[in-house]
Enzyme design. Sequence first.
Site, PDB file in Angstrom:
ATOM      1  N   GLY A 122       9.188  29.258 -21.095  1.00  0.00           N
ATOM      2  CA  GLY A 122       8.185  28.445 -20.413  1.00  0.00           C
ATOM      3  C   GLY A 122       8.775  27.426 -19.457  1.00  0.00           C
ATOM      4  O   GLY A 122       8.063  26.556 -18.960  1.00  0.00           O
ATOM      5  N   HIS A 124       8.755  33.237 -33.601  1.00  0.00           N
ATOM      6  CA  HIS A 124       8.818  32.726 -32.222  1.00  0.00           C
ATOM      7  C   HIS A 124       9.294  31.271 -32.289  1.00  0.00           C
ATOM      8  O   HIS A 124       8.943  30.544 -33.225  1.00  0.00           O
ATOM      9  CB  HIS A 124       7.439  32.828 -31.566  1.00  0.00           C
ATOM     10  CG  HIS A 124       7.474  32.517 -30.105  1.00  0.00           C
ATOM     11  ND1 HIS A 124       7.513  31.216 -29.635  1.00  0.00           N
ATOM     12  CD2 HIS A 124       7.513  33.317 -29.017  1.00  0.00           C
ATOM     13  CE1 HIS A 124       7.567  31.251 -28.311  1.00  0.00           C
ATOM     14  NE2 HIS A 124       7.571  32.504 -27.912  1.00  0.00           N
ATOM     15  N   GLU A 160      15.319  35.216 -27.419  1.00  0.00           N
ATOM     16  CA  GLU A 160      14.617  34.262 -26.551  1.00  0.00           C
ATOM     17  C   GLU A 160      15.329  32.910 -26.587  1.00  0.00           C
ATOM     18  O   GLU A 160      15.082  32.106 -27.495  1.00  0.00           O
ATOM     19  CB  GLU A 160      13.177  34.085 -27.049  1.00  0.00           C
ATOM     20  CG  GLU A 160      12.354  35.343 -26.994  1.00  0.00           C
ATOM     21  CD  GLU A 160      10.885  35.012 -26.780  1.00  0.00           C
ATOM     22  OE1 GLU A 160      10.311  35.511 -25.815  1.00  0.00           O
ATOM     23  OE2 GLU A 160      10.336  34.215 -27.556  1.00  0.00           O
ATOM     24  N   GLU A 163       8.335  28.680 -30.917  1.00  0.00           N
ATOM     25  CA  GLU A 163       7.256  27.677 -31.049  1.00  0.00           C
ATOM     26  C   GLU A 163       6.803  27.571 -32.509  1.00  0.00           C
ATOM     27  O   GLU A 163       6.420  26.497 -32.974  1.00  0.00           O
ATOM     28  CB  GLU A 163       6.089  28.043 -30.111  1.00  0.00           C
ATOM     29  CG  GLU A 163       6.464  27.777 -28.662  1.00  0.00           C
ATOM     30  CD  GLU A 163       5.790  28.665 -27.642  1.00  0.00           C
ATOM     31  OE1 GLU A 163       4.766  29.301 -27.950  1.00  0.00           O
ATOM     32  OE2 GLU A 163       6.306  28.756 -26.500  1.00  0.00           O
ATOM     33  N   ASN A 220       3.195  37.960 -24.539  1.00  0.00           N
ATOM     34  CA  ASN A 220       2.815  36.986 -25.569  1.00  0.00           C
ATOM     35  C   ASN A 220       1.879  35.963 -24.926  1.00  0.00           C
ATOM     36  O   ASN A 220       2.325  35.108 -24.162  1.00  0.00           O
ATOM     37  CB  ASN A 220       4.083  36.300 -26.118  1.00  0.00           C
ATOM     38  CG  ASN A 220       3.749  35.168 -27.070  1.00  0.00           C
ATOM     39  OD1 ASN A 220       2.627  35.075 -27.579  1.00  0.00           O
ATOM     40  ND2 ASN A 220       4.717  34.297 -27.321  1.00  0.00           N
ATOM     41  N   SER A 269      11.136  33.113 -19.529  1.00  0.00           N
ATOM     42  CA  SER A 269      10.914  33.066 -18.079  1.00  0.00           C
ATOM     43  C   SER A 269      11.253  34.381 -17.379  1.00  0.00           C
ATOM     44  O   SER A 269      11.742  34.381 -16.250  1.00  0.00           O
ATOM     45  CB  SER A 269      11.671  31.892 -17.450  1.00  0.00           C
ATOM     46  OG  SER A 269      11.178  30.675 -17.986  1.00  0.00           O
ATOM     47  N   LYS A 283       0.210  33.570 -26.322  1.00  0.00           N
ATOM     48  CA  LYS A 283       0.157  32.256 -26.986  1.00  0.00           C
ATOM     49  C   LYS A 283      -1.304  31.818 -27.134  1.00  0.00           C
ATOM     50  O   LYS A 283      -2.169  32.677 -27.323  1.00  0.00           O
ATOM     51  CB  LYS A 283       0.983  31.223 -26.222  1.00  0.00           C
ATOM     52  CG  LYS A 283       2.345  31.764 -25.817  1.00  0.00           C
ATOM     53  CD  LYS A 283       3.260  30.720 -25.270  1.00  0.00           C
ATOM     54  CE  LYS A 283       4.521  31.406 -24.776  1.00  0.00           C
ATOM     55  NZ  LYS A 283       5.611  30.490 -24.563  1.00  0.00           N
TER      56      LYS A 283
HETATM   57  C1  PEP Z   1       7.567  33.541 -24.865  1.00  0.00           C
HETATM   58  O1  PEP Z   1       6.886  32.609 -25.190  1.00  0.00           O
HETATM   59  O2  PEP Z   1       7.820  34.444 -25.686  1.00  0.00           O
HETATM   60  C2  PEP Z   1       8.087  33.573 -23.487  1.00  0.00           C
HETATM   61  C3  PEP Z   1       9.081  34.362 -23.223  1.00  0.00           C
HETATM   62  O3  PEP Z   1       7.492  32.736 -22.578  1.00  0.00           O
HETATM   63  P1  PEP Z   1       7.804  32.627 -20.983  1.00  0.00           P
HETATM   64  O4  PEP Z   1       7.935  34.037 -20.479  1.00  0.00           O
HETATM   65  O5  PEP Z   1       6.617  31.934 -20.430  1.00  0.00           O
HETATM   66  O6  PEP Z   1       9.075  31.881 -20.861  1.00  0.00           O
END
Ligand code: PEP
Length: 256
Positions: free
Chosen positions: A175, A97, A169, A99, A9, A215, A11
């Site tokens: 992040g 997601h 998630e 966000e 992803n 992460s 973003k």
């Molecule tokens: C995401 O935004 O879907 C995500 C998992 O980000 P990160 O791997 O950077 O935590």
Amino acid sequence: MPLKIVAGNWKMNLLFHEAEALIREVIEKSPDNENAPLNIFAVPFPYLNLAQNLTQGTKNFAAAAQNCSSFKSGAYTGEVSASMLASLNIKYCLVGHSERRTIFKENADELVAKMNLLLENHIIPIWCCGESLNERKQNKQFDVIQHQMNTEVFTLTQDLFEKVVIAYEPVWAIGTGLSATAEQAQEIHSFIRKSISKKYSDDTANKTSILYGGSCNVDNSKELFSLKDVDGGLIGGASLKSDSFVKIISTMYELL
Ligand code: PEP
């Protein structure tokens, strides 16, 4: 057995020339045969056609959108419809997601509308769920995820649900560099799979791909992908560099 998937992803990152170089490098350096996982690039809208063209003709790569409109078509300035994605041959789209939920205040009704429009257009929703840090601290993660499932993805008929990919998630892990432990990830993934069994059937549950996101990186992907109920990953930061994304894809490939 659920399809094993490694999805990146991006973003709102990377410029057009960087996007092109990254997709080319990842495809060139990754295994591309019938034993490899499905690898997805979830890119910003202006790069969808590029990602679609570069992945077309590969065995294991696909382009995905990160969002779509909850409206079908018409006077919605700035929106991109599911049918527009389909007209570009896009087969996957992220939905819900964290966000989108927190920054853009997307609610269950909108997410259900998006999933239905995507499915009508033969696009697979990658539906994201997960609890916040506060909810985890209060041990509410199971209730939160059950509620998200009940009000969103479980509103679909069994036939349609079977097309959906789920991504767990935990919001506190996205992040932050702070991944869920293997125990925490397995506990929630198994809870999600059991809920699918109860709602639909064991067969449906055993076919559903449930990805872990938050992460996930080169160092922890092997442990996470080895878990019984983890069928791959949704990768943010580590999908922005070819070296790390290729290593994560290879980790999954070696486990298959
Ligand atoms: C995401 O935004 O879907 C995500 C998992 O980000 P990160 O791997 O950077 O935590």
